[in-house]
Motif scaffolding. Structure first.
Motif, PDB file in Angstrom:
ATOM      1  N   SER A 121       0.852  -1.191   0.000  1.00  0.00           N
ATOM      2  CA  SER A 121       0.000   0.000   0.000  1.00  0.00           C
ATOM      3  C   SER A 121       0.890   1.244   0.000  1.00  0.00           C
ATOM      4  O   SER A 121       2.104   1.165   0.195  1.00  0.00           O
ATOM      5  N   GLU A 122       0.280   2.407  -0.219  1.00  0.00           N
ATOM      6  CA  GLU A 122       1.054   3.651  -0.209  1.00  0.00           C
ATOM      7  C   GLU A 122       1.769   3.835   1.124  1.00  0.00           C
ATOM      8  O   GLU A 122       2.934   4.238   1.175  1.00  0.00           O
ATOM      9  N   LEU A 123       1.072   3.515   2.224  1.00  0.00           N
ATOM     10  CA  LEU A 123       1.679   3.665   3.543  1.00  0.00           C
ATOM     11  C   LEU A 123       2.823   2.682   3.736  1.00  0.00           C
ATOM     12  O   LEU A 123       3.876   3.036   4.282  1.00  0.00           O
ATOM     13  N   PHE A 185     -11.760  -5.702  17.769  1.00  0.00           N
ATOM     14  CA  PHE A 185     -10.595  -5.935  16.920  1.00  0.00           C
ATOM     15  C   PHE A 185     -10.983  -6.441  15.543  1.00  0.00           C
ATOM     16  O   PHE A 185     -10.461  -5.963  14.526  1.00  0.00           O
ATOM     17  N   ILE A 186     -11.872  -7.424  15.494  1.00  0.00           N
ATOM     18  CA  ILE A 186     -12.233  -7.995  14.199  1.00  0.00           C
ATOM     19  C   ILE A 186     -12.862  -6.938  13.304  1.00  0.00           C
ATOM     20  O   ILE A 186     -12.681  -6.936  12.084  1.00  0.00           O
ATOM     21  N   GLY A 187     -13.588  -5.983  13.925  1.00  0.00           N
ATOM     22  CA  GLY A 187     -14.163  -4.886  13.152  1.00  0.00           C
ATOM     23  C   GLY A 187     -13.087  -3.994  12.554  1.00  0.00           C
ATOM     24  O   GLY A 187     -13.170  -3.587  11.387  1.00  0.00           O
ATOM     25  N   LEU A 188     -12.045  -3.697  13.340  1.00  0.00           N
ATOM     26  CA  LEU A 188     -10.936  -2.888  12.839  1.00  0.00           C
ATOM     27  C   LEU A 188     -10.197  -3.613  11.717  1.00  0.00           C
ATOM     28  O   LEU A 188      -9.807  -3.006  10.711  1.00  0.00           O
ATOM     29  N   LEU A 189     -10.014  -4.916  11.887  1.00  0.00           N
ATOM     30  CA  LEU A 189      -9.303  -5.697  10.877  1.00  0.00           C
ATOM     31  C   LEU A 189     -10.068  -5.676   9.554  1.00  0.00           C
ATOM     32  O   LEU A 189      -9.475  -5.491   8.483  1.00  0.00           O
ATOM     33  N   ARG A 194     -10.691  -3.516   3.979  1.00  0.00           N
ATOM     34  CA  ARG A 194     -11.545  -2.797   3.004  1.00  0.00           C
ATOM     35  C   ARG A 194     -11.009  -1.405   2.698  1.00  0.00           C
ATOM     36  O   ARG A 194     -11.671  -0.618   2.035  1.00  0.00           O
ATOM     37  N   ASN A 195      -9.808  -1.126   3.208  1.00  0.00           N
ATOM     38  CA  ASN A 195      -9.126   0.149   2.961  1.00  0.00           C
ATOM     39  C   ASN A 195      -9.850   1.357   3.561  1.00  0.00           C
ATOM     40  O   ASN A 195      -9.655   2.493   3.128  1.00  0.00           O
ATOM     41  N   ARG A 196     -10.660   1.120   4.572  1.00  0.00           N
ATOM     42  CA  ARG A 196     -11.286   2.239   5.285  1.00  0.00           C
ATOM     43  C   ARG A 196     -10.344   2.777   6.364  1.00  0.00           C
ATOM     44  O   ARG A 196     -10.538   3.872   6.875  1.00  0.00           O
ATOM     45  N   ILE A 218      -5.362 -10.691   0.422  1.00  0.00           N
ATOM     46  CA  ILE A 218      -4.663  -9.506   0.903  1.00  0.00           C
ATOM     47  C   ILE A 218      -3.613  -9.922   1.931  1.00  0.00           C
ATOM     48  O   ILE A 218      -3.905 -10.686   2.845  1.00  0.00           O
ATOM     49  N   GLU A 219      -2.421  -9.407   1.787  1.00  0.00           N
ATOM     50  CA  GLU A 219      -1.338  -9.744   2.709  1.00  0.00           C
ATOM     51  C   GLU A 219      -1.038  -8.569   3.632  1.00  0.00           C
ATOM     52  O   GLU A 219      -0.914  -7.428   3.178  1.00  0.00           O
ATOM     53  N   LEU A 220      -0.936  -8.868   4.916  1.00  0.00           N
ATOM     54  CA  LEU A 220      -0.591  -7.849   5.897  1.00  0.00           C
ATOM     55  C   LEU A 220       0.900  -7.890   6.201  1.00  0.00           C
ATOM     56  O   LEU A 220       1.513  -8.954   6.197  1.00  0.00           O
ATOM     57  N   VAL A 221       1.470  -6.726   6.480  1.00  0.00           N
ATOM     58  CA  VAL A 221       2.838  -6.641   6.988  1.00  0.00           C
ATOM     59  C   VAL A 221       2.790  -5.779   8.238  1.00  0.00           C
ATOM     60  O   VAL A 221       1.841  -4.999   8.435  1.00  0.00           O
ATOM     61  N   SER A 222       3.789  -5.935   9.091  1.00  0.00           N
ATOM     62  CA  SER A 222       3.763  -5.173  10.342  1.00  0.00           C
ATOM     63  C   SER A 222       5.137  -4.595  10.647  1.00  0.00           C
ATOM     64  O   SER A 222       6.168  -5.104  10.189  1.00  0.00           O
ATOM     65  N   TYR A 223       5.124  -3.525  11.441  1.00  0.00           N
ATOM     66  CA  TYR A 223       6.340  -2.822  11.822  1.00  0.00           C
ATOM     67  C   TYR A 223       6.368  -2.656  13.343  1.00  0.00           C
ATOM     68  O   TYR A 223       5.345  -2.293  13.947  1.00  0.00           O
ATOM     69  N   PRO A 224       7.520  -2.911  13.959  1.00  0.00           N
ATOM     70  CA  PRO A 224       7.621  -2.683  15.413  1.00  0.00           C
ATOM     71  C   PRO A 224       7.431  -1.206  15.728  1.00  0.00           C
ATOM     72  O   PRO A 224       7.798  -0.338  14.932  1.00  0.00           O
ATOM     73  N   ILE A 225       6.851  -0.924  16.886  1.00  0.00           N
ATOM     74  CA  ILE A 225       6.508   0.446  17.272  1.00  0.00           C
ATOM     75  C   ILE A 225       7.484   0.972  18.311  1.00  0.00           C
ATOM     76  O   ILE A 225       7.736   0.330  19.334  1.00  0.00           O
ATOM     77  N   LYS A 226       8.017   2.138  18.037  1.00  0.00           N
ATOM     78  CA  LYS A 226       9.014   2.755  18.914  1.00  0.00           C
ATOM     79  C   LYS A 226       8.451   3.041  20.296  1.00  0.00           C
ATOM     80  O   LYS A 226       9.147   2.909  21.311  1.00  0.00           O
TER      81      LYS A 226
END
Length: 296
Positions: A121-123, A185-189, A194-196, A218-226
């Protein structure tokens, strides 16, 4: 088993253990098992606790375990009254260490909060440029970028002091979507898929609990948070008695052996399934320093 029957069973179990001699008691573990373990809807969430203790017990062949189903309140009551009571997956704090004995090594390892985004995604592309090599992402900084239009969080939940401070800043409230319904959580996911939303904050082990059919193609990726701790650790905790001290010594010996096995490594990697193997291996060998070489 009905509620009254469970209470009677637990009473008889504990009373019977009290009749054992002190020397024999050192080989008897009154293992306090969470009542949530009998709830089929929560099986995945308690998997790491139940599965890891079974692997640890393989290195304690002389110990006799008697399991008692309890809620948290009852567990602490028994820990205070019975000399050989132990339970698992507990947070080690300074105040608790004054009241109980804890294992040296943790029983469980869970990766800390991460920022989940849609791959490519752009982000995601912007995060890759700003934080190469999977560096920790500053949520405070990324909220200033236009590519993150809306960040999803669970309403009424604490994410820790540092991250809470960022998320309660009035200046970024227009970029937050806080969900407080029963399916938080499932609602946020679903909104992310859905790109909302452009990103959500969650633990890898939580995302990993849900059926992968939700993700479709759709594939998710994650980043550790500072602004969040790198990991969360759960320890074995026993009564603060001479017997409890002896039992913790046995658990320490067994844990040091168990954590070096491929089965223990694989169990934790499965639990933290949203991490790459390289990321997980880094955390695992950081927590379990007895491992000299990576487990294959």
């Amino acid at each position: 088993m009905g509620k009254v029957a469970k209470l009677v069973f637990n009473f008889v179990t504990i009373f019977g253990l009290l009749m054992i001699s002190p020397n024999a008691l050192a080989e008897q573990v009154l293992w306090l098992k969470s009542l949530s373990g009998v709830d089929a809807k929560q099986q995945k969430s308690i998997h790491i606790n139940e599965s890891s203790i079974q692997l640890i017990r393989q290195f304690m062949p002389k110990m006799n375990f008697t399991e008692v189903l309890v809620n948290n309140r009852r567990a602490y009551s028994i820990l205070a009254s019975e000399p050989n009571a132990c339970t698992g997956n507990k947070l080690k704090t300074s105040s608790r260490m004054e009241q109980y004995y804890f294992s040296d090594l943790p029983q469980s390892l869970s990766a800390g909060l991460r920022l989940f985004v849609i791959k490519d995604s752009e982000l995601d592309r912007q995060l890759t440029r700003l934080y190469p090599g999977n560096q920790q992402v500053s949520v405070e900084q990324i909220l200033q970028h236009d590519s993150l239009k809306v960040l999803g969080v669970v309403g009424g939940r604490s994410y820790g002091n540092k991250l809470d401070s960022v998320l309660t800043d009035k200046a970024i409230q227009t970029k937050l979507w806080s969900r407080t319904s029963s399916d938080m959580f499932i609602g946020l996911l679903k909104m992310l898929l859905r790109n909302r939303l452009q990103a959500i904050v969650e633990y890898p082990s939580v995302v990993n609990r849900y059926d992968k059919t939700l993700f479709e193609n759709i594939e998710l990726v994650s980043y550790p948070i500072k602004e969040a701790p790198e990991m969360g650790l759960g320890y074995i905790m026993c009564s603060k008695t001479q017997t409890g001290l002896a039992l913790i010594a046995e658990f320490n010996r067994a844990l040091e052996l168990a954590c070096q096995t491929p089965e223990y490594y694989q169990l934790h990697w499965d639990w933290n399934g949203q991490l790459s193997e390289g990321e997980f291996r880094h955390l695992y060998t950081k927590v379990y320093p007895t491992i000299k070489e990576p487990i294959e």
